[in-house]
Design a protein around this motif. Structure first.
Motif, PDB file in Angstrom:
ATOM      1  N   UNK A   1      49.466  37.900  43.901  1.00 53.68           N
ATOM      2  CA  UNK A   1      50.451  38.279  42.869  1.00 53.68           C
ATOM      3  C   UNK A   1      50.883  37.232  41.722  1.00 53.68           C
ATOM      4  N   UNK A   2      50.049  36.132  41.679  1.00 54.31           N
ATOM      5  CA  UNK A   2      50.249  34.798  40.964  1.00 54.31           C
ATOM      6  C   UNK A   2      49.771  35.365  39.274  1.00 54.31           C
ATOM      7  N   UNK A   3      49.183  36.320  39.127  1.00 52.73           N
ATOM      8  CA  UNK A   3      48.782  37.041  37.638  1.00 52.73           C
ATOM      9  C   UNK A   3      49.783  38.147  37.529  1.00 52.73           C
TER      10      UNK A   3
ATOM     11  N   UNK B   1      38.715  25.708  41.799  1.00 56.00           N
ATOM     12  CA  UNK B   1      39.989  26.307  42.774  1.00 56.00           C
ATOM     13  C   UNK B   1      40.968  24.897  42.588  1.00 56.00           C
ATOM     14  N   UNK B   2      40.620  23.770  42.691  1.00 54.50           N
ATOM     15  CA  UNK B   2      41.570  22.596  42.689  1.00 54.50           C
ATOM     16  C   UNK B   2      42.326  22.596  41.471  1.00 54.50           C
TER      17      UNK B   2
ATOM     18  N   UNK C   1      40.394  38.708  48.836  1.00 54.39           N
ATOM     19  CA  UNK C   1      41.848  38.192  49.115  1.00 54.39           C
ATOM     20  C   UNK C   1      41.665  36.814  49.695  1.00 54.39           C
ATOM     21  N   UNK C   2      40.534  36.314  49.907  1.00 47.87           N
ATOM     22  CA  UNK C   2      40.461  34.904  50.270  1.00 47.87           C
ATOM     23  C   UNK C   2      41.082  33.989  49.316  1.00 47.87           C
ATOM     24  N   UNK C   3      41.986  32.961  49.676  1.00 51.73           N
ATOM     25  CA  UNK C   3      42.756  32.362  48.510  1.00 51.73           C
ATOM     26  C   UNK C   3      42.000  31.014  48.361  1.00 51.73           C
TER      27      UNK C   3
ATOM     28  N   UNK D   1      43.716  34.431  44.319  1.00 54.85           N
ATOM     29  CA  UNK D   1      42.521  34.411  44.839  1.00 54.85           C
ATOM     30  C   UNK D   1      41.344  34.587  43.858  1.00 54.85           C
ATOM     31  N   UNK D   2      40.227  34.430  44.225  1.00 55.58           N
ATOM     32  CA  UNK D   2      39.179  34.554  43.411  1.00 55.58           C
ATOM     33  C   UNK D   2      39.002  36.265  42.880  1.00 55.58           C
TER      34      UNK D   2
END
Length: 293
Positions: free
Chosen positions: A28-30, A90-91, A69-71, A103-104
């Motif tokens: 949900x970050x976007x 990712x960092x 959905x792997x974060x 997630x990617x």
């Protein structure tokens, strides 16, 4: 607004087939940002976080498969050794809280030119696994991005995984932002050296309507390394090679002026990022032969 939360992939695909306008949501970050600012108001949200098939990663036949959905936090801690550039990218994503949720797969779904993982996926030769009730297909990363926030995903399809080569060779990612953390990239760059096939991957982000490969830079560097025997002897790389590589990367960009930076600055920064990341990747390659000796 309806909120649907299937517990299997087949259920999720059935919903997407029946309601192509349903917006998938994972971390949900976007999506939540767009909803909060009223940039979109879908009739249905399709929650994917309860679908176990999407939450795992695996390695088989030289390929890493990362569920949609792997974060980011798990990419960093569980896959950093095999996929160093993806872990580096990712960092740089948001805060620890964002990395625990984002997630990617979600980054791909938004298809933003500034998405941090996109240059890595392009440089590493990733393939995007998508599925619908009609079946499954793999889309090469360079064919996935069609325009600003537009992708090759069909209305009834969901992103299910990303496939990347495992232990492919030295990789690096870097980006420039207006501050050190929790920032959208002014520009970004990834490079991947592939010694087994004597190939090079190079890609830019946030400097064109889509993330894109720097194909002339790739061809130049691959030919230079082969013609001079550097793939085999791993000698020091000339500064002129790194400079030319940086110039070609900058030429691949098609940036704009906006509140984060000018087009001229983006081209300059990409040239610098390309030279630096290539230098770091080559040092990694040289270090591998010293440790083996």
């Amino acid at each position: 607004m309806d909120f649907l939360s299937p517990t299997t992939l087949s259920e999720a695909l059935a919903v997407k087939a029946e309601q192509p306008g349903a917006v998938p949501i994972a971390g949900g970050t976007d999506v939540m940002v767009e909803l909060n600012f009223d940039h979109r108001r879908p009739d249905t949200l399709l929650d994917l976080m309860r679908v176990p098939e999407l939450a795992e990663h695996s390695v088989a036949d030289g390929t890493v498969r990362i569920g949609a959905t792997v974060p980011y936090s798990r990419v960093i801690t569980e896959l950093g050794g095999r996929l160093p550039a993806l872990a580096q990218a990712s960092r740089t994503v948001g805060s620890p809280q964002i990395r625990n949720r984002g997630t990617v797969g979600g980054n791909l779904a938004s298809a933003s030119p500034a998405g941090d993982t996109h240059p890595v996926l392009l440089a590493a030769g990733a393939r995007i696994e998508v599925a619908s009730v009609r079946g499954q297909r793999l889309i090469p990363a360079e064919e996935f991005y069609l325009g600003v926030k537009r992708s090759a995903l069909e209305p009834d399809e969901l992103i299910t995984a990303v496939h990347l080569p495992a232990d492919a060779g030295p990789q690096q990612f870097a980006k420039v932002g207006t501050r050190n953390a929790m920032v959208i990239a002014v520009c970004s760059f990834a490079v991947a050296l592939r010694p087994d096939g004597q190939g090079v991957g190079a890609a830019i982000g946030s400097a064109a309507p889509t993330p894109r490969k720097a194909t002339e830079a790739e061809s130049f560097l691959a030919a230079e390394l082969a013609d001079t025997g550097l793939w085999d002897n791993r000698a020091a790389m000339r500064d002129s090679v790194r400079r030319r590589f940086g110039d070609l990367v900058a030429e691949a960009a098609d940036p704009i002026d906006d509140v984060r930076g000018s087009a001229a600055y983006r081209r300059h920064a990409l040239s610098v990022l390309a030279r630096r990341t290539l230098g770091w990747a080559w040092q990694d390659y040289q270090g591998r032969t010293r440790s083996c000796a």
